[in-house]
Scaffold this active site. Sequence first.
Site, mmCIF file in Angstrom:
data_model
loop_
_atom_site.group_PDB
_atom_site.id
_atom_site.type_symbol
_atom_site.label_atom_id
_atom_site.label_comp_id
_atom_site.label_asym_id
_atom_site.label_seq_id
_atom_site.Cartn_x
_atom_site.Cartn_y
_atom_site.Cartn_z
ATOM 1 N N CYS A 70 -2.866 -3.256 -3.660
ATOM 2 C CA CYS A 70 -1.414 -3.209 -3.425
ATOM 3 C C CYS A 70 -0.922 -4.578 -2.956
ATOM 4 C CB CYS A 70 -1.051 -2.152 -2.385
ATOM 5 S SG CYS A 70 -1.520 -0.481 -2.868
ATOM 6 N N CYS A 93 -4.140 -0.877 1.467
ATOM 7 C CA CYS A 93 -4.638 -0.981 0.088
ATOM 8 C C CYS A 93 -4.705 -2.437 -0.380
ATOM 9 C CB CYS A 93 -3.714 -0.149 -0.803
ATOM 10 S SG CYS A 93 -3.807 -0.501 -2.551
#
Length: 98
Positions: A26, A23
């Site tokens: 993230c 991600c």
Amino acid sequence: MSKFNELINGDQPVLVDFHATWCGPCHTMAPILEELKSEIGSKARIIKVDIDKNQAAAHKYNVRGVPTFILFKQGKQVWRQSGAIPKHMLEQAINQSA
């Protein structure tokens, strides 16, 4: 899961970062969370939960996208937000529950 439950059921607020290694947002949030962790000290704990390695936790808390941040106090969800967000929003949520 028992260590996780033990953490979120304590008196200290716990900000859980549900994330994934693949991600992008993230990865963007990682240094922000590190900075926040050093600023808030013992006011709250910040823990990271990889949704690919902890699918049961992700499922239990209905995490549909990453990153998803959930703030727990004494086992109850007191705040929740998905997506990359500014540090001041995380700090505000923690301060309101501390």
